[in-house]
Design a protein around this motif. Structure first.
Motif, PDB file in Angstrom:
ATOM      1  N   THR A  20     -42.910  -8.045   2.090  1.00  0.00           N
ATOM      2  CA  THR A  20     -41.594  -8.277   1.499  1.00  0.00           C
ATOM      3  C   THR A  20     -41.570  -9.616   0.768  1.00  0.00           C
ATOM      4  O   THR A  20     -41.131  -9.713  -0.381  1.00  0.00           O
ATOM      5  CB  THR A  20     -40.506  -8.248   2.587  1.00  0.00           C
ATOM      6  N   ILE A 319     -34.707  -0.375   7.891  1.00  0.00           N
ATOM      7  CA  ILE A 319     -35.079  -1.010   6.624  1.00  0.00           C
ATOM      8  C   ILE A 319     -33.867  -0.983   5.703  1.00  0.00           C
ATOM      9  O   ILE A 319     -33.431   0.093   5.277  1.00  0.00           O
ATOM     10  CB  ILE A 319     -36.248  -0.285   5.921  1.00  0.00           C
ATOM     11  N   ILE A 331     -36.079  -5.305   8.395  1.00  0.00           N
ATOM     12  CA  ILE A 331     -37.193  -4.374   8.210  1.00  0.00           C
ATOM     13  C   ILE A 331     -38.066  -4.397   9.453  1.00  0.00           C
ATOM     14  O   ILE A 331     -38.411  -5.458   9.968  1.00  0.00           O
ATOM     15  CB  ILE A 331     -38.018  -4.708   6.944  1.00  0.00           C
ATOM     16  N   LEU A 348     -38.405  -2.632   0.182  1.00  0.00           N
ATOM     17  CA  LEU A 348     -37.262  -3.492   0.478  1.00  0.00           C
ATOM     18  C   LEU A 348     -37.159  -4.620  -0.548  1.00  0.00           C
ATOM     19  O   LEU A 348     -36.052  -4.940  -1.009  1.00  0.00           O
ATOM     20  CB  LEU A 348     -37.376  -4.070   1.888  1.00  0.00           C
ATOM     21  N   LEU A 361     -34.171   4.090   1.978  1.00  0.00           N
ATOM     22  CA  LEU A 361     -34.312   3.097   3.043  1.00  0.00           C
ATOM     23  C   LEU A 361     -33.788   3.710   4.338  1.00  0.00           C
ATOM     24  O   LEU A 361     -33.368   4.866   4.371  1.00  0.00           O
ATOM     25  CB  LEU A 361     -33.546   1.827   2.666  1.00  0.00           C
TER      26      LEU A 361
END
Length: 386
Positions: A20, A319, A331, A348, A361
């Motif tokens: 991420t 998420i 997440i 994400l 998600l």
């Protein structure tokens, strides 16, 4: 106190948190990444490194396929390899009940895009000569393989630095101030202070206590998974081996060592320090591995270790954004999370950057227990599953 302000602070330096942070930084954001210990030295560094669809929950197969391709081509996004090896996967059945289970599991995964086909025991033995004659049938999948999980932290560390991410290891977060204009994250008893416009919590098994710092109750189960590595031995398997009931996963690395896992549990808790092996589970894991690959009778155990895996009440990931908390995201809690982690982190990050996610998600708000209510329903659901 003068605080450095970031666009995003990511708390948790496992595969999902690192991925991420990496894609956010490459998207132009100023990112700080805080990790309680060292990068990818928790669950992401002590798992078996399996990159499989056989053990991925059916609904997560599309995510795992995307991530598998990322692991096999690290030069396109990570810059450094982790000895990812493509190898076909065989999931074996030894009883009629296991055959039925194997067929059900294969059919469920095929619905979500996994190219899994069923073989007879004889066909499986032609692919993997070392399995016993007692194998009745097998599920075969080309999209399988493994990586060296212990190399993950080094690879991410270099990629994150190159992307301009501020990495802060050994940062034990102790308070989070909800936003006025930004979040303030305090770690190490206040000696470290970070200010950020957005906050991503990617703490794995520590996600529950992190959320508790801002008054959110979201139960997270901690699984203490046991892994075994043998001494080096001649080649005894050419595939990633598992069995229908899910209690075994084995692969042999290029150096000759065999890693044996499959969810056998140790004892411990996320806050209790070093987890411990349960001897009867260790013996059971070894016996099952030897049954599936009789050549392992000649192997000696070189090392045993345990890793912590997080699980939600419905055994599905969290998420996405948290309702009621602007610019707060979560997440984690993904079975086969090492397999799927890079793509889920990328997904994400894309959402935070304003892109429409190419796959859905997983709304974390579905699992939040409202303030003042009893947590019976979700807690009971977790206990029922174990």
């Amino acid at each position: 106190m003068s605080l450095t302000r970031y666009d995003v602070c990511v708390v948790g330096g496992g595969v999902m948190g690192c991925s991420t942070a990496l894609f956010l930084a490459r998207g132009g954001m100023k990112v700080a990444l805080l990790e309680k210990h060292a990068l990818c030295r928790g669950a992401s560094g002590v798992n078996a490194g399996t990159l499989t669809l056989h053990m991925t929950r059916a609904a997560l197969v599309p995510y795992a396929i995307k991530a598998w391709d990322m692991w096999m081509h690290p030069e396109t996004w990570l810059g450094h390899g982790v000895l990812a090896t493509a190898a076909p996967g065989l999931s074996l059945a030894f009883t009629p009940a296991e055959q039925e289970l194997l067929e059900q599991r294969a059919a469920a995964r095929r619905e979500y895009g996994a190219d899994i086909r069923l073989l007879s025991g004889h066909e499986a033995k032609r692919i993997e000569p070392g399995i016993p004659e007692s194998c009745l049938s097998a599920a075969y999948c080309e999209t399988d393989g493994f990586a060296s999980a212990y190399l993950t932290g080094k690879a991410f560390h270099e990629a994150l630095l190159l992307a301009g991410v501020t990495i802060i290891e050994n940062a034990d977060v102790d308070s989070i101030t909800p936003p006025g204009e930004s979040y303030r994250i305090s770690a190490n008893q206040g000696s470290l202070q970070i200010q950020a416009n957005r906050l991503v919590l990617a703490g794995g098994v520590w996600l529950e206590p992190l959320l508790a710092l801002i008054g959110i109750t979201l139960p997270v189960k901690t699984l203490i998974n046991q892994l075994i590595v043998t001494e080096r031995m001649p080649p005894v398997m050419r595939t990633v081996l598992s069995i229908a009931n899910g209690l075994l996963s084995m692969k042999q690395f290029a150096n000759g060592t065999v890693v044996i896992g499959g969810g056998w549990q140790g004892r411990g808790h996320r806050d209790s320090g070093k987890p411990e092996t349960i001897p009867e589970n260790l013996i059971g894991n070894l016996r099952l591995g030897q049954y599936v690959c009789p050549a392992l009778a000649e192997a000696r155990v070189a090392r045993i270790w345990l890793g912590l895996e997080s699980e939600t009440a419905d055994a599905m990931p969290v998420i996405g954004p948290l309702a009621g908390f602007p610019e707060l995201y979560v997440i984690g809690c993904v079975h086969s999370g090492y397999t799927s982690g890079p793509y889920m982190g990328k997904l994400l990050a894309g959402s935070l950057l304003g892109n429409e996610p190419e796959m859905p998600l997983f709304n974390p708000s579905r699992l939040i227990i409202p303030a003042g209510s009893e947590p019976d329903t979700i807690a009971e659901k977790i206990n029922e599953q174990h």
